[in-house]
Design a protein around this motif. Structure first.
Motif, PDB file in Angstrom:
ATOM      1  N   TYR A 155      -2.558   0.506  -7.610  1.00  0.00           N
ATOM      2  CA  TYR A 155      -2.282  -0.333  -8.784  1.00  0.00           C
ATOM      3  C   TYR A 155      -0.780  -0.470  -9.027  1.00  0.00           C
ATOM      4  O   TYR A 155      -0.310  -1.543  -9.435  1.00  0.00           O
ATOM      5  N   SER A 156      -0.022   0.596  -8.797  1.00  0.00           N
ATOM      6  CA  SER A 156       1.427   0.528  -9.004  1.00  0.00           C
ATOM      7  C   SER A 156       2.058  -0.518  -8.090  1.00  0.00           C
ATOM      8  O   SER A 156       2.910  -1.310  -8.513  1.00  0.00           O
ATOM      9  N   ILE A 157       1.632  -0.529  -6.834  1.00  0.00           N
ATOM     10  CA  ILE A 157       2.177  -1.511  -5.891  1.00  0.00           C
ATOM     11  C   ILE A 157       1.769  -2.924  -6.296  1.00  0.00           C
ATOM     12  O   ILE A 157       2.598  -3.840  -6.389  1.00  0.00           O
ATOM     13  N   GLY A 158       0.463  -3.111  -6.563  1.00  0.00           N
ATOM     14  CA  GLY A 158      -0.031  -4.450  -6.889  1.00  0.00           C
ATOM     15  C   GLY A 158       0.508  -4.988  -8.199  1.00  0.00           C
ATOM     16  O   GLY A 158       0.971  -6.137  -8.269  1.00  0.00           O
ATOM     17  N   LEU A 159       0.502  -4.175  -9.252  1.00  0.00           N
ATOM     18  CA  LEU A 159       0.979  -4.638 -10.551  1.00  0.00           C
ATOM     19  C   LEU A 159       2.492  -4.793 -10.572  1.00  0.00           C
ATOM     20  O   LEU A 159       3.024  -5.677 -11.261  1.00  0.00           O
ATOM     21  N   LEU A 182       3.148   3.065 -15.823  1.00  0.00           N
ATOM     22  CA  LEU A 182       2.324   3.626 -16.892  1.00  0.00           C
ATOM     23  C   LEU A 182       0.944   2.975 -16.917  1.00  0.00           C
ATOM     24  O   LEU A 182      -0.076   3.656 -17.050  1.00  0.00           O
ATOM     25  N   VAL A 183       0.923   1.651 -16.788  1.00  0.00           N
ATOM     26  CA  VAL A 183      -0.359   0.938 -16.791  1.00  0.00           C
ATOM     27  C   VAL A 183      -1.226   1.397 -15.621  1.00  0.00           C
ATOM     28  O   VAL A 183      -2.434   1.604 -15.763  1.00  0.00           O
ATOM     29  N   SER A 184      -0.613   1.591 -14.462  1.00  0.00           N
ATOM     30  CA  SER A 184      -1.363   2.002 -13.268  1.00  0.00           C
ATOM     31  C   SER A 184      -1.947   3.394 -13.436  1.00  0.00           C
ATOM     32  O   SER A 184      -3.108   3.645 -13.079  1.00  0.00           O
ATOM     33  N   VAL A 185      -1.142   4.318 -13.979  1.00  0.00           N
ATOM     34  CA  VAL A 185      -1.631   5.688 -14.180  1.00  0.00           C
ATOM     35  C   VAL A 185      -2.820   5.694 -15.154  1.00  0.00           C
ATOM     36  O   VAL A 185      -3.861   6.306 -14.892  1.00  0.00           O
ATOM     37  N   LEU A 186      -2.655   4.990 -16.282  1.00  0.00           N
ATOM     38  CA  LEU A 186      -3.725   4.970 -17.284  1.00  0.00           C
ATOM     39  C   LEU A 186      -4.973   4.268 -16.757  1.00  0.00           C
ATOM     40  O   LEU A 186      -6.100   4.722 -16.988  1.00  0.00           O
ATOM     41  N   ILE A 229     -11.335  -1.436 -18.994  1.00  0.00           N
ATOM     42  CA  ILE A 229     -10.231  -1.045 -19.876  1.00  0.00           C
ATOM     43  C   ILE A 229      -8.901  -1.163 -19.140  1.00  0.00           C
ATOM     44  O   ILE A 229      -7.912  -1.690 -19.682  1.00  0.00           O
ATOM     45  N   GLY A 230      -8.849  -0.682 -17.898  1.00  0.00           N
ATOM     46  CA  GLY A 230      -7.627  -0.772 -17.106  1.00  0.00           C
ATOM     47  C   GLY A 230      -7.206  -2.213 -16.860  1.00  0.00           C
ATOM     48  O   GLY A 230      -6.020  -2.555 -16.975  1.00  0.00           O
ATOM     49  N   PHE A 231      -8.156  -3.064 -16.548  1.00  0.00           N
ATOM     50  CA  PHE A 231      -7.853  -4.477 -16.341  1.00  0.00           C
ATOM     51  C   PHE A 231      -7.334  -5.118 -17.626  1.00  0.00           C
ATOM     52  O   PHE A 231      -6.401  -5.928 -17.607  1.00  0.00           O
ATOM     53  N   GLY A 232      -7.933  -4.732 -18.761  1.00  0.00           N
ATOM     54  CA  GLY A 232      -7.483  -5.271 -20.046  1.00  0.00           C
ATOM     55  C   GLY A 232      -6.048  -4.871 -20.360  1.00  0.00           C
ATOM     56  O   GLY A 232      -5.254  -5.689 -20.851  1.00  0.00           O
ATOM     57  N   MET A 233      -5.683  -3.601 -20.078  1.00  0.00           N
ATOM     58  CA  MET A 233      -4.305  -3.165 -20.316  1.00  0.00           C
ATOM     59  C   MET A 233      -3.327  -3.938 -19.441  1.00  0.00           C
ATOM     60  O   MET A 233      -2.243  -4.339 -19.892  1.00  0.00           O
ATOM     61  N   ALA A 234      -3.697  -4.138 -18.183  1.00  0.00           N
ATOM     62  CA  ALA A 234      -2.814  -4.903 -17.288  1.00  0.00           C
ATOM     63  C   ALA A 234      -2.657  -6.328 -17.776  1.00  0.00           C
ATOM     64  O   ALA A 234      -1.565  -6.915 -17.683  1.00  0.00           O
TER      65      ALA A 234
END
Length: 356
Positions: A219-223, A233-237, A251-256
């Motif tokens: 997620y860190s790479i993609g986001l 932070l978003v990726s970790v959560l 929930i993760g998709f919503g935060m992103a």
């Protein structure tokens, strides 16, 4: 007629038993939920605690160190979560400004394509209510309710770590107690059930940790490439929330979405976020889960879905997190108790050798 009457009586008693069981679980949530979390977390760090005991320290010290370790990890997670909330509050004016024209376009679309009018939309937006927030409510009551909720949460939170320490430190005492409940000729079987239950929970949780680590990096790479602010932070959560079956990924998709598309309003950011989570979920569902997590618990997918739904109804998010480990333990018990083995077969994955 006699057999039909027995079936009817058995069905009625079963329904009453289920009703009172789940009602009791709901009422006992303040006590049972933190205790269940503590037992699961204690099983997670049990191998490390045992290694420490064998190497250089006594059981009490090892149990205390592992309890503190879990406490520090939880503090780090809450710190990340609070930072994310702060960033959301800081970006909120920008998000409102960015989304204002899009909301107006959506309202115009609704007005043109539905029987609703402007007054209906205003009424629906004005009826929204939130806990501790409302027009005409008593500020003192709101403040008292908020303080009471916070104090209750922290009391339960700290109590969980007390349970973890005692579970690790007195585990042999509890195990002997369980063995003494059964006759001598059954104790070896019961010991096998306890060992297998602990092993399946440990393997599931370790598999989940590996999955969370992978999703964090991916997620860190993609986001990051998609242009999401605070993407680490978003990726970790988002990766941590994936421990909640099905709902955590949403929930993760919503935060992103909030920190990416809603902040910038760039459609390409939306495409990047969607591709990142789509590919991540594909890898998780078809590669990581079957080979890293799935084989550890040997549960049928339908049983998993039902357990997550029931867990949500009983204990909310905590119930959803605990649903799979608890169901895995129940499945081990069913498979090792002869009268309950048909239920163990029902909860387990179907083997190819079983036929059609």
């Amino acid at each position: 007629m006699a057999s039909g009457k027995k079936i009817l009586q058995f069905s009625a008693l079963s329904i009453l038993l289920l009703y009172f069981t789940f009602s009791g679980l709901i009422k006992a949530k303040p006590f049972l939920a933190p205790l269940s979390i503590a037992i699961i977390l204690a099983l997670l760090v049990y191998p490390l605690s045992r290694l420490m005991e064998r190497s250089f320290m006594n059981r009490a010290t090892a149990s205390l160190i592992n309890t503190i370790l879990i406490f520090l990890i939880s503090i780090g997670f809450f710190a990340l979560l609070s930072m994310q909330v702060k960033n959301l509050a800081d970006d909120w004016p920008k998000i409102k400004e960015t989304m204002k024209p899009k909301i107006e376009q959506l309202e115009q679309f609704v007005l043109d394509r539905t029987p609703l009018n402007t007054s209906d939309l205003k009424d629906s937006s004005g009826n929204t209510s939130f806990p501790y927030i409302g027009i005409g409510s008593n500020p003192r009551k709101k403040a008292a309710g908020l303080i009471n909720s916070v104090m209750s949460f922290f009391g339960t939170y700290l109590l969980t770590f007390v349970y973890i320490f005692f579970t690790l430190n007195y585990r042999k005492h509890f195990k002997r107690f369980l063995l003494k409940l059964f006759p001598d000729d059954r104790r070896q079987k019961i010991e096998d059930v306890i060992t297998n239950s602990a092993n399946v929970t440990q393997q599931y949780l370790l598999g989940k940790l590996i999955l969370i680590a992978f999703l964090t990096v991916f997620y860190s790479i993609g986001l990051g490439l998609s242009g999401v602010s605070n993407f680490i932070l978003v990726s970790v959560l988002a990766a941590v929330f994936s421990i909640i079956p099905y709902v955590g990924n949403v929930i993760g998709f919503g935060m992103a979405m909030v920190f990416g598309y809603l902040t910038s309003g760039d459609p390409m950011v939306l495409v990047g976020i969607s591709l990142t989570f789509f590919i991540g979920q594909f890898i998780e569902s078809y590669i990581m889960n079957p080979y890293v997590v799935g084989d550890k618990v040997d549960l049928h997918p339908f049983a998993v879905i039902v357990s997550v739904i029931v867990g949500n109804l009983v204990w909310g998010i905590i119930g959803m997190i605990l649903a799979i480990p608890i169901l895995a333990i129940i499945n081990v018990i069913f498979q090792n108790v002869e009268p309950l083995q048909p239920f163990g077969y029902l909860l387990s994955k179907e083997n190819k050798s079983d036929g059609k």
